[in-house]
Design an enzyme around this catalytic site. Sequence first.
Site, PDB file in Angstrom:
ATOM      1  N   GLU A 175      49.528  34.413  62.644  1.00 53.37           N
ATOM      2  CA  GLU A 175      50.814  35.057  62.946  1.00 53.37           C
ATOM      3  C   GLU A 175      51.421  34.509  64.234  1.00 53.37           C
ATOM      4  OE1 GLU A 175      50.334  39.320  60.657  1.00 53.37           O
ATOM      5  OE2 GLU A 175      49.774  39.269  62.758  1.00 53.37           O
ATOM      6  N   GLU A 368      47.340  37.836  54.070  1.00 56.15           N
ATOM      7  CA  GLU A 368      47.195  39.240  54.476  1.00 56.15           C
ATOM      8  C   GLU A 368      48.209  40.079  53.709  1.00 56.15           C
ATOM      9  OE1 GLU A 368      47.231  40.308  58.626  1.00 56.15           O
ATOM     10  OE2 GLU A 368      46.219  38.456  59.230  1.00 56.15           O
TER      11      GLU A 368
END
EC number: 3.2.1.86
Length: 469
Positions: A175, A368
């Site tokens: 991320e 995810e």
Amino acid sequence: MSSNEKRFPEGFLWGGAVAANQVEGAYNEGGKGLSTADVSPNGIMSPFDESMTSLNLYHNGIDFYHRYKEDIALFAEMGFKAFRTSIAWTRIFPNGDEEEPNEEGLRFYDDLFDELLKHHIEPVVTISHYEMPLGLVKNYGGWKNRKVIEFYERYAKTVFKRYQHKVKYWMTFNEINVVLHAPFTGGGLVFEEGENKLNAMYQAAHHQFVASALAVKAGHDIIPDSKIGCMIAATTTYPMTSKPEDVFAAMENERKTLFFSDVQARGAYPGYMKRYLAENNIEIEMAEGDEELLKEHTVDYIGFSYYMSMAASTDPEELAKSGGNLLGGVKNPYLKSSEWGWQIDPKGLRITLNTLYDRYQKPLFIVENGLGAVDKVEEDGTIQDDYRINYLRDHLIEAREAIADGVELIGYTSWGPIDLVSASTAEMKKRYGFIYVDRDNEGNGTFNRIKKKSFNWYQQVIATNGESL
């Protein structure tokens, strides 16, 4: 197109995903140094606490460090084809700037990957996932300092060489766009009074882009058949109304994220970002050769997390009552929310997949996705988590639709296949797993593992390659 023609491809990488700092525990064992997670007892959005006097659930995680064989056996029972985890940087280079790696740390991941491969589970490895060495923060200022690129490159080359025959799929940073939202966790950034925070965050991001490109180069040199991806926290943003200003605000919000994949997948700073930097007096210091490096060493695939969508508005009243979503935005009245205020939007996943594939034409990997929820252990010892099954089913159906749209999707690893310590809140109560871990927010519990109802459901999804959905 009939439902029989909509299917997941052969060889699809079904599995689950965790981060070392959220599951391993053993924060001071095996020669490991302190990481940013070890001083973040309240999660990634909260101030760090170097005193380490308050309870920090990350320190023991779910004791995966000692129980990984038991957990991998459960993943194998579910039929996992892939398992995404990260290597704790501080297990390999405890302070971050050592010349030689810590052999005990390297050996742990040898054993972990061997155990996965024994069960025919493909390791998918994130090189840096919210666990930067604290030594690099204190001694160098984190990713603000260009010197950290050198330390990261050394670390990446070390793990590529060590695990070249065990790991094919890699991601450079977890991320990476979160450096704008959680700068200490995402970039090891501690701001001085009066410092231009925005400038520091984008400078740190540039250094990470260069480090990522160097890792792609090294990975391809050391492991010729490797696949090295970037990883962003992805979302789709809807305009609150059809008012052109709202539509433009939604586009600008999406670009704040897409900038990070643009640089790593296309190999250059886009024009819209050059304008944004100039208008906000942000000066990125680039070294000679940076732009060529970014251009020549783009990623092989785009990995991303997807939990929620967002809405954008230019209406002051809407902005005043907004809140809940981790990455901002206003409340979308057409969507339900999780217990933590994250708005649930399966259709948004299909939109996100199409947006990313239209933009890059590179393989995509959902690394995810999941529902954080409070689970109740019934008197008979079962956990009836139908809400989790419904959430995941709805999202997987939309992923299948995106594949039918022509999107090249190579895998899906649900977040937290076993309960873990939440990144955003640092608690155990927010559970994602198919496997329950007996540990509470106060750190009490046996650490025993219990299969939830969703365990058998996901097992069936994998066994049928998604046809049971």
